[in-house]
Structure formats: C-alpha cells, structure tokens
Design an enzyme around this catalytic site. Structure first.
Site, PDB file in Angstrom:
ATOM      1  N   ASP A 128      -1.162  10.520   8.275  1.00 31.64           N
ATOM      2  CA  ASP A 128      -0.639   9.870   9.484  1.00 31.64           C
ATOM      3  C   ASP A 128      -1.665   9.939  10.612  1.00 31.64           C
ATOM      4  O   ASP A 128      -2.430  10.905  10.696  1.00 31.64           O
ATOM      5  CB  ASP A 128       0.662  10.581   9.892  1.00 31.64           C
ATOM      6  CG  ASP A 128       1.504   9.727  10.817  1.00 31.64           C
ATOM      7  OD1 ASP A 128       1.155   8.561  11.046  1.00 31.64           O
ATOM      8  OD2 ASP A 128       2.515  10.240  11.329  1.00 31.64           O
ATOM      9  N   HIS A 172      -7.466   2.591   9.635  1.00 35.12           N
ATOM     10  CA  HIS A 172      -7.151   2.654   8.201  1.00 35.12           C
ATOM     11  C   HIS A 172      -8.431   2.742   7.364  1.00 35.12           C
ATOM     12  O   HIS A 172      -8.481   3.458   6.363  1.00 35.12           O
ATOM     13  CB  HIS A 172      -6.318   1.446   7.784  1.00 35.12           C
ATOM     14  CG  HIS A 172      -4.960   1.401   8.439  1.00 35.12           C
ATOM     15  ND1 HIS A 172      -4.142   2.510   8.510  1.00 35.12           N
ATOM     16  CD2 HIS A 172      -4.288   0.406   9.075  1.00 35.12           C
ATOM     17  CE1 HIS A 172      -3.025   2.194   9.157  1.00 35.12           C
ATOM     18  NE2 HIS A 172      -3.091   0.930   9.514  1.00 35.12           N
ATOM     19  N   LEU A 194      -8.567  15.804 -12.555  1.00 29.41           N
ATOM     20  CA  LEU A 194      -7.630  15.654 -11.429  1.00 29.41           C
ATOM     21  C   LEU A 194      -6.763  14.408 -11.585  1.00 29.41           C
ATOM     22  O   LEU A 194      -7.271  13.328 -11.897  1.00 29.41           O
ATOM     23  CB  LEU A 194      -8.448  15.532 -10.125  1.00 29.41           C
ATOM     24  CG  LEU A 194      -7.666  15.215  -8.854  1.00 29.41           C
ATOM     25  CD1 LEU A 194      -6.841  16.413  -8.398  1.00 29.41           C
ATOM     26  CD2 LEU A 194      -8.608  14.776  -7.726  1.00 29.41           C
TER      27      LEU A 194
HETATM   28  C1  FPP Z   1      -0.196   6.067   8.729  1.00 31.57           C
HETATM   29  O1  FPP Z   1      -0.874   6.078   9.958  1.00 31.57           O
HETATM   30  C2  FPP Z   1      -1.082   5.582   7.688  1.00 31.57           C
HETATM   31  C3  FPP Z   1      -0.807   4.562   6.836  1.00 31.57           C
HETATM   32  C4  FPP Z   1       0.458   3.809   6.853  1.00 31.57           C
HETATM   33  C5  FPP Z   1      -1.801   4.125   5.845  1.00 31.57           C
HETATM   34  C6  FPP Z   1      -2.519   5.217   5.155  1.00 31.57           C
HETATM   35  C7  FPP Z   1      -3.603   4.672   4.340  1.00 31.57           C
HETATM   36  C8  FPP Z   1      -4.833   5.213   4.218  1.00 31.57           C
HETATM   37  C9  FPP Z   1      -5.238   6.471   4.880  1.00 31.57           C
HETATM   38  C10 FPP Z   1      -5.862   4.597   3.326  1.00 31.57           C
HETATM   39  C11 FPP Z   1      -5.424   4.626   1.896  1.00 31.57           C
HETATM   40  C12 FPP Z   1      -6.501   4.268   0.982  1.00 31.57           C
HETATM   41  C13 FPP Z   1      -6.338   3.661  -0.212  1.00 31.57           C
HETATM   42  C14 FPP Z   1      -7.511   3.477  -1.048  1.00 31.57           C
HETATM   43  C15 FPP Z   1      -5.047   3.151  -0.685  1.00 31.57           C
HETATM   44  P1  FPP Z   1      -0.328   5.147  11.123  1.00 31.57           P
HETATM   45  O2  FPP Z   1      -0.939   3.799  10.957  1.00 31.57           O
HETATM   46  O3  FPP Z   1       1.166   5.153  11.117  1.00 31.57           O
HETATM   47  O4  FPP Z   1      -0.881   5.872  12.382  1.00 31.57           O
HETATM   48  P2  FPP Z   1      -0.173   5.968  13.813  1.00 31.57           P
HETATM   49  O5  FPP Z   1       1.099   6.764  13.607  1.00 31.57           O
HETATM   50  O6  FPP Z   1      -1.182   6.685  14.641  1.00 31.57           O
HETATM   51  O7  FPP Z   1       0.081   4.575  14.285  1.00 31.57           O
END
Ligand code: FPP
Length: 261
Positions: A41, A58, A152
């Site tokens: 997050d 992201h 893994l």
């Molecule tokens: C939440 O942060 C994050 C997500 C919904 C996406 C997580 C995805 C990645 C870290 C990349 C994944 C990689 C692959 C290869 C699939 P948020 O956007 O809700 O953050 P905020 O709460 O600060 O708005």
C-alpha cells in the site's frame, strides 16, 4: 516502571539499530517464516509527494516487488503472496486500472528470465480470466514457464478477494455434499483449505502491510487466523530489503502461542 516496560518492548520489537549485514545474519540464524503475505500500500501517496502521477508510484512499486522477491529467495522463504490487485480495485479510474493491468506484462518481459534462473514458481490467486486478454496471456505464460520450478513460490493475488474465495469454496463444498462425495459432518478445516485458492500452501506466518494503514482489506481472511501482523509507516515504493528483514527479525522475536499460554 515505564522504563522497565520500554526495555521489555525493546527486546520484543527491534528498533532498527542493526546494520543490514547484521540483520541478514540474525535473520538467517533463526527460523524463517515459511509463507509471507504483503499488502503493498502507498504507491499513490508516494507519487503524490513527488508531484508525479499515481502510475509512477505503481511503477516504483513494481521495482520493489523485484527486490522483495530476491530478498525472500536469498533467505529461503518458501512462499510469498503479493496483493497486487483486489476485486475492489476495479473501482479506480480507468487509466489507473489499465496501467495496473499492464504491469504484469511489463514484469514478464523484464523479469521472467531471472525468475526462471532463480527456480521461482509463479502462481496466480484470483480470477485471472476476468483480466484483459493481454494481461491474462502474460499471467498464464508466467505460470506455464515456471510450473516445474521447485524454489520460492511467488503468488500474485490479482483480481483477488478473500470473501469471493470463501464463497466459491462454500459453493464447491455444497456440491460435494449434494453429490454424495462427503457427509456434512466431514466438513472440517482441512476440507475448507482444499477448496481455497491457497490449497497446498502453508498458512501465512507473517503479513506485512505498508503505508501506516492497519487493515486487512479482504486479504486471505481464512488463512491468517494465526498469522503475525506487521505494519510500517513506509510507503510500498520505499519498502526495501532492510525493512523486509526487519519485519522478519521482529517476527522471530515474537512468541506465537496459537491460543495456548
Ligand atoms: C496500493 O497502493 C497498491 C496497489 C493497488 C497496486 C500494487 C501493485 C504493485 C506494487 C505492483 C505489482 C507488480 C506486478 C508485477 C503485478 P495505492 O495505490 O492504494 O496507494 P495509496 O493508498 O497511497 O493511494
């Protein structure tokens, strides 16, 4: 008295005073959690702080995914589950959803070979068939090309929601009862486990959530009954190897009693 309590707490939860080298040595010398779940997050906030679009957060988050895979592999974790896209994330703006759906394709291009070299087995949790065709193809290719690997286990929870998963398990178990394969009285935890998407995996020992939020957000609700929870203020794109090993170090210093004394 307060000082004594602080000292006790200090021994239970470290304060980040070890160098990465010391931390790695400590972590390796103690039992490693078999399965670790990550609620990644804070990508959006990370980007906002820098005046960048949310998608930049992201992308930075994906780079940390790579670092966490390497770090988990190098200390012998059996499985990690990364909450990458929840069933609720479809409510986000269209451009953001499109970007998030492209990330697995990018990751496939950039990282598949390394994952194969590391003997990592990639699996998906969630309704991948409901993702766009190009994403679906990348997810299937990940699974296909790594299915015989024995190292893994890397679970990407994509289009995943724990309540949906439990509902699906309930439906399947009812079918089994109605078909006469099992009696109602035979339904136990093991039967439920066998109908979850995580079948065959140990329950997570540790759940890590970044960005200061203290919620579970529909992630592995059945499986985390006895997991240790570890929260950090760090935003996901700032969460690297050191913070990860710190979480494991703290885990190793907690006492798990599973309801006993
Ligand atoms: C939440 O942060 C994050 C997500 C919904 C996406 C997580 C995805 C990645 C870290 C990349 C994944 C990689 C692959 C290869 C699939 P948020 O956007 O809700 O953050 P905020 O709460 O600060 O708005």
């Amino acid at each position: 008295m307060l000082e004594t309590i602080k000292r006790w707490m200090g021994s239970a939860e470290s304060k980040g005073e070890l160098t990465l080298e010391e931390l790695t040595r400590e972590v390796r010398n103690n039992p490693i959690p078999r399965h670790i779940g990550f609620i990644m997050d804070g990508n959006g906030r990370w980007a906002k702080k820098r005046g960048l679009p949310r998608t930049a957060g992201h992308l930075a988050g994906m780079k940390r995914v790579r670092e966490i895979i390497r770090s988990a592999d190098e200390i012998g974790v059996e499985a990690i589950t990364l909450y990458s896209f929840s069933t609720e994330n479809w409510k986000r703006p269209k451009e953001e959803v499109e970007y998030l759906m492209k990330l697995p394709i990018e990751f496939l291009k950039s990282d598949l070979q390394e994952l194969i070299d590391r003997n990592v087995r990639v699996q998906m949790l969630g309704a991948k068939e409901e993702t766009p065709t190009s994403t679906y193809r990348a997810l299937v290719e990940f699974e296909e090309k790594t299915k015989d690997n024995t190292g893994l286990i890397l679970n990407f929870a994509i289009n995943y929601g724990s309540r949906d998963e439990i509902l699906q398990a309930i439906r399947e178990i009812i079918d089994e009862v109605q078909n006469g394969n099992i009696d109602k009285e035979q339904i136990d935890e093991q039967v439920v486990n066998q109908h979850l998407l995580t079948r065959g995996l140990p329950d997570p020992d540790l759940i890590i959530r970044t960005s200061g939020e203290m919620r579970i957000s529909n992630f592995l609700l059945w499986q985390i009954a006895y997991s240790e929870l570890w929260f950090t203020e760090a935003l996901w794109p700032d969460f690297g190897r050191e913070a990860f090993y710190q979480a494991i170090y703290d885990f190793q210093n907690r006492s798990r009693r599973y309801g006993a004394v």
